[in-house]
Design a protein around this motif. Structure first.
Motif, PDB file in Angstrom:
ATOM      1  N   ASP A 150      55.610 -18.776 107.159  1.00 30.68           N
ATOM      2  CA  ASP A 150      56.144 -17.901 108.213  1.00 30.68           C
ATOM      3  C   ASP A 150      57.259 -18.587 109.004  1.00 30.68           C
ATOM      4  O   ASP A 150      58.288 -17.979 109.292  1.00 30.68           O
ATOM      5  N   GLU A 151      57.033 -19.862 109.369  1.00 33.10           N
ATOM      6  CA  GLU A 151      58.050 -20.611 110.127  1.00 33.10           C
ATOM      7  C   GLU A 151      59.336 -20.731 109.304  1.00 33.10           C
ATOM      8  O   GLU A 151      60.435 -20.525 109.820  1.00 33.10           O
ATOM      9  N   LEU A 152      59.175 -21.040 108.032  1.00 34.40           N
ATOM     10  CA  LEU A 152      60.336 -21.203 107.154  1.00 34.40           C
ATOM     11  C   LEU A 152      61.069 -19.870 106.990  1.00 34.40           C
ATOM     12  O   LEU A 152      62.293 -19.809 107.082  1.00 34.40           O
ATOM     13  N   ILE A 156      63.246 -19.163 110.049  1.00 32.88           N
ATOM     14  CA  ILE A 156      64.464 -19.981 110.083  1.00 32.88           C
ATOM     15  C   ILE A 156      65.483 -19.468 109.065  1.00 32.88           C
ATOM     16  O   ILE A 156      66.664 -19.320 109.373  1.00 32.88           O
ATOM     17  N   VAL A 157      65.015 -19.165 107.845  1.00 31.43           N
ATOM     18  CA  VAL A 157      65.915 -18.691 106.792  1.00 31.43           C
ATOM     19  C   VAL A 157      66.483 -17.321 107.154  1.00 31.43           C
ATOM     20  O   VAL A 157      67.682 -17.073 106.985  1.00 31.43           O
ATOM     21  N   ALA A 158      65.656 -16.429 107.685  1.00 30.91           N
ATOM     22  CA  ALA A 158      66.116 -15.088 108.060  1.00 30.91           C
ATOM     23  C   ALA A 158      67.227 -15.177 109.110  1.00 30.91           C
ATOM     24  O   ALA A 158      68.252 -14.484 109.014  1.00 30.91           O
ATOM     25  N   PRO A 198      69.865 -28.565 107.925  1.00 31.35           N
ATOM     26  CA  PRO A 198      69.624 -29.454 109.066  1.00 31.35           C
ATOM     27  C   PRO A 198      68.398 -29.032 109.892  1.00 31.35           C
ATOM     28  O   PRO A 198      67.713 -29.870 110.472  1.00 31.35           O
ATOM     29  N   LYS A 199      68.101 -27.740 109.907  1.00 32.41           N
ATOM     30  CA  LYS A 199      66.969 -27.239 110.703  1.00 32.41           C
ATOM     31  C   LYS A 199      65.614 -27.556 110.071  1.00 32.41           C
ATOM     32  O   LYS A 199      64.618 -27.642 110.775  1.00 32.41           O
ATOM     33  N   VAL A 200      65.585 -27.680 108.748  1.00 29.22           N
ATOM     34  CA  VAL A 200      64.302 -27.904 108.074  1.00 29.22           C
ATOM     35  C   VAL A 200      64.184 -29.306 107.472  1.00 29.22           C
ATOM     36  O   VAL A 200      63.176 -29.619 106.849  1.00 29.22           O
ATOM     37  N   ALA A 201      65.193 -30.134 107.683  1.00 30.89           N
ATOM     38  CA  ALA A 201      65.244 -31.470 107.077  1.00 30.89           C
ATOM     39  C   ALA A 201      63.890 -32.176 107.114  1.00 30.89           C
ATOM     40  O   ALA A 201      63.324 -32.390 108.179  1.00 30.89           O
ATOM     41  N   GLY A 202      63.387 -32.499 105.933  1.00 36.99           N
ATOM     42  CA  GLY A 202      62.143 -33.240 105.824  1.00 36.99           C
ATOM     43  C   GLY A 202      60.882 -32.417 106.073  1.00 36.99           C
ATOM     44  O   GLY A 202      59.788 -32.921 105.948  1.00 36.99           O
ATOM     45  N   VAL A 226      62.906 -23.888  99.919  1.00 32.53           N
ATOM     46  CA  VAL A 226      63.929 -23.296 100.798  1.00 32.53           C
ATOM     47  C   VAL A 226      64.873 -22.414  99.982  1.00 32.53           C
ATOM     48  O   VAL A 226      65.109 -21.252 100.333  1.00 32.53           O
ATOM     49  N   ALA A 227      65.393 -22.969  98.879  1.00 33.03           N
ATOM     50  CA  ALA A 227      66.357 -22.238  98.044  1.00 33.03           C
ATOM     51  C   ALA A 227      65.756 -20.938  97.515  1.00 33.03           C
ATOM     52  O   ALA A 227      66.422 -19.900  97.512  1.00 33.03           O
TER      53      ALA A 227
END
Length: 154
Positions: A100-102, A105-107, A133-137, A144-145
């Motif tokens: 959900d968090e991801l 951010i992607v949306a 940069p927002k999800v780094a690590g 993500v892709a």
């Protein structure tokens, strides 16, 4: 201030003293991977905490992939060992984002890219530039892709 690498070394010493074979071998392999990264290239250097974290993430990913392969091959014992090593390494990584968090951010990044005029296949790169940069690590690149593609298609 302790570096992440020195924290790993301290934890390794502690694991050896406690005769914790799983932890000590996992940390030993990870420190070897860090050292290998430090001496790669033209001259050796000290890795930053961020770079050390990337090495740890890569090692954790290897463990997950190996566990999947062993499970698929019916080698449960080895799969459990790889998973256990992955859990040891996860303790040194930032908390992973939930789906959900991801998605949130992607949306937002998709909206931002579209507002900037990015459409079609080009939008993928634009969105990834905003998201990374927002999800780094905190989320694997493949995860993500896949979500970016899904939301761009939708």
């Amino acid at each position: 201030m302790t570096t992440l690498k020195s924290k790993l070394q301290e934890d390794l010493t502690e694991a050896i003293r406690a005769r914790d074979e799983l932890r000590s071998s996992t940390l030993r392999l990870t420190l070897a991977a860090i050292t290998k990264e430090e001496v790669a290239g033209k001259q050796s250097r000290e890795l930053s905490d961020d770079e050390v974290q990337k090495v740890i993430a890569k090692e954790a990913k290897k463990r997950r992939e190996a566990a999947e392969a062993f499970t698929a091959g019916g080698r449960t014992e080895q799969a459990e060992r790889e998973q256990a090593e992955g859990v040891v390494l996860d303790a040194y990584l930032p908390r992973q984002l939930t789906d959900d968090e991801l998605r949130q951010i992607v949306a937002e990044a998709v909206e931002e890219a579209r507002a900037g005029g990015a459409e079609g296949p080009r939008a993928m790169g634009a969105v990834m530039k905003i998201v990374n940069p927002k999800v780094a690590g905190r989320a694997e690149g493949g995860r993500v892709a896949a979500l970016v593609k899904q939301l761009l298609a939708g």
